[in-house]
Design an enzyme around this catalytic site. Structure first.
Site, PDB file in Angstrom:
ATOM      1  N   ASP A  41      44.672 -28.045  37.240  1.00 55.80           N
ATOM      2  CA  ASP A  41      44.099 -29.394  37.483  1.00 55.80           C
ATOM      3  C   ASP A  41      44.867 -30.494  36.748  1.00 55.80           C
ATOM      4  O   ASP A  41      45.216 -31.513  37.335  1.00 55.80           O
ATOM      5  CB  ASP A  41      42.578 -29.452  37.222  1.00 55.80           C
ATOM      6  CG  ASP A  41      42.119 -29.060  35.841  1.00 55.80           C
ATOM      7  OD1 ASP A  41      42.947 -28.614  35.017  1.00 55.80           O
ATOM      8  OD2 ASP A  41      40.897 -29.197  35.564  1.00 55.80           O
ATOM      9  N   ASP A 185      35.990 -29.463  36.262  1.00 54.68           N
ATOM     10  CA  ASP A 185      34.614 -29.082  35.934  1.00 54.68           C
ATOM     11  C   ASP A 185      33.615 -30.206  36.238  1.00 54.68           C
ATOM     12  O   ASP A 185      32.563 -29.979  36.835  1.00 54.68           O
ATOM     13  CB  ASP A 185      34.512 -28.697  34.450  1.00 54.68           C
ATOM     14  CG  ASP A 185      35.526 -27.638  34.057  1.00 54.68           C
ATOM     15  OD1 ASP A 185      36.124 -27.027  34.967  1.00 54.68           O
ATOM     16  OD2 ASP A 185      35.727 -27.431  32.855  1.00 54.68           O
TER      17      ASP A 185
HETATM   18  C1  GLA Z   1      38.727 -25.812  31.431  1.00 52.37           C
HETATM   19  C2  GLA Z   1      38.988 -27.292  31.694  1.00 52.37           C
HETATM   20  C3  GLA Z   1      39.380 -27.525  33.143  1.00 52.37           C
HETATM   21  C4  GLA Z   1      40.509 -26.604  33.583  1.00 52.37           C
HETATM   22  C5  GLA Z   1      40.192 -25.155  33.197  1.00 52.37           C
HETATM   23  C6  GLA Z   1      41.347 -24.239  33.471  1.00 52.37           C
HETATM   24  O1  GLA Z   1      37.594 -25.406  32.143  1.00 52.37           O
HETATM   25  O2  GLA Z   1      37.852 -28.055  31.378  1.00 52.37           O
HETATM   26  O3  GLA Z   1      39.724 -28.876  33.335  1.00 52.37           O
HETATM   27  O4  GLA Z   1      41.731 -27.027  33.056  1.00 52.37           O
HETATM   28  O5  GLA Z   1      39.850 -25.037  31.821  1.00 52.37           O
HETATM   29  O6  GLA Z   1      41.584 -24.131  34.831  1.00 52.37           O
END
Ligand code: GLA
Length: 398
Positions: A41, A185
């Site tokens: 992301d 997320d």
């Molecule tokens: C955490 C971060 C997300 C993403 C994931 C890995 O959940 O909050 O933004 O980078 O790790 O995919």
């Protein structure tokens, strides 16, 4: 749904117990599981998450004289914590020196007030209650942030664009929780759709909702019960390595880099930078390939890509751990014959959960076998549950 009703009743009861009346506003936001596309992301790549049937619920009401709350403040209880917290709802707001649970609440309030002149929030009292496991890579913190944003919308009646909402919550996570996360997320917790997995392009925030309705397939989540702690140095280090590699390769982000370009310029990178980059570039492609596979009904290929994703996180990105590897290995041993298509660790890494695509008809025996074999090797009782893609954040009562 039954789980949600139970959680809702518990939240209302906790509100009654603490504030001796019924809540006026009730809001909820879900946790998430990422099916594939990890650490892509913040590299402007693709992710493929879904909201899960695990929620944060906030019950709230305007503060009255009986609550004895200082002017310009709100009082917030979390059923997971001992003491209530006072957070500011007006005036100048800044991040605290330490990351405490209420900082997530404060950070979102600060962002909403700063960015939305239409959001006016008077003193309120609130209870937070959740069944998203904490520190299990299922985005309990994003669910809390997005729930707080939803509460502010319920209180003020403001209509905040959901992408802005996700960005405000991400900003709160950066500034108040001091964790430099990507957008996945908060985005999926705010915008998840029931019965759909979401392909999100983190470069322009465009989305494609992929239906996941067949009762023959299930998404199995297994919590290794090894706590993941992302505010440590690992996550920022991985992120920095990606940004450094992109710069060396003359790209704005790793989204622009192809595997051919990476191989041709291998000498410019350190060995570690090369492997980190290989994970991200490969994972971005695997994510779109996985979506094509699922749309074509080719679950075998989808599962294969999940295993490849796990190998890449274990060997190249180095964010797995022994327990997660055991869970994936056990799933693989059961294999197609036993009803498992694929499995991988999910989320930031270093503990937390695996996500597996399985045949619903074989669910019980799969869960039983993995539970037994994981316990035998680690001494830990894992927590296993199946979830359908759930609805994103919404107001339950206002
Ligand atoms: C955490 C971060 C997300 C993403 C994931 C890995 O959940 O909050 O933004 O980078 O790790 O995919």
């Amino acid at each position: 749904m039954f789980e949600f009703q139970k959680l809702l009743q518990e939240a209302k009861d906790a509100f009654q117990k603490n504030f001796h009346r019924d809540p006026k506003w009730i809001v909820t936001a879900p946790g998430r599981v990422n099916v594939i596309g990890e650490h892509t992301d913040y590299n402007e790549g693709f992710v493929f998450p879904m909201a899960i049937e695990r929620n944060v619920i906030i019950c709230a009401a305007p503060a009255g004289p009986e609550d004895k709350i200082p002017a310009g403040m709100a009082k917030v209880f979390s059923t997971a914590k001992k003491n209530p917290a006072l957070v500011k709802v007006s005036g100048e707001i800044h991040p605290g020196p330490r990351v405490d649970w209420f900082e997530y609440v404060q950070g979102v309030i600060a962002g909403y007030l700063a960015e939305n002149p239409s959001v006016e929030v008077g003193p309120f009292v609130a209870v937070i209650h959740a069944n998203v496991p904490l520190g299990a890579a299922l985005s309990s913190s994003a669910a809390l942030e997005v729930a707080v944003g939803t509460l502010l919308e319920a209180i003020s009646g403001a209509n905040v664009d959901p992408v802005r909402k996700a960005l405000i919550c991400q900003h709160a996570e950066h500034e108040y929780a001091k964790m430099p996360c990507g957008i996945m997320d908060q985005f999926i917790s705010a915008m998840g759709e029931k019965d759909h997995i979401m392909l999100l392009d983190c470069r322009d925030y465009s989305t494609k909702l992929v239906p996941f309705t067949t009762p023959d397939l299930s998404i199995l989540i297994i919590n290794s019960r090894v706590k993941h702690q992302l505010s440590g140095s690992e996550y920022p280090e991985r992120r920095a390595a990606c940004f450094d590699s992109a710069k060396i390769l003359g790209a704005k982000t790793l989204r622009e880099v192809t595997m051919e370009q990476l191989e041709a310029n291998k000498d410019k990178l350190t060995e570690v930078q090369y492997r980190r980059t290989r994970h991200v570039v490969g994972e971005i492609k695997r994510t779109t390939d996985a979506v094509a596979a699922i749309e074509a009904g080719n679950y075998e290929l989808m599962g294969q890509l999940m295993y490849e994703s796990h190998d890449s996180m274990r060997d190249d990105f180095e964010i797995s751990c022994k327990e997660l590897d055991i869970l994936v290995e056990e799933a693989k041993k059961i294999g197609l014959a036993g009803g498992v298509y694929g499995s991988r660790m999910t989320g930031g890494g270093f503990g937390g959960c695996t996500v597996s695509l399985i045949q619903t008809s074989k669910m019980d025996s799969i869960m039983e076998t993995i539970r037994k074999n994981y316990k035998a090797q680690t001494g830990i009782d894992p927590d296993l549950f199946v979830t359908r893609p759930a609805q994103g954040a919404h107001i339950v009562q206002k």
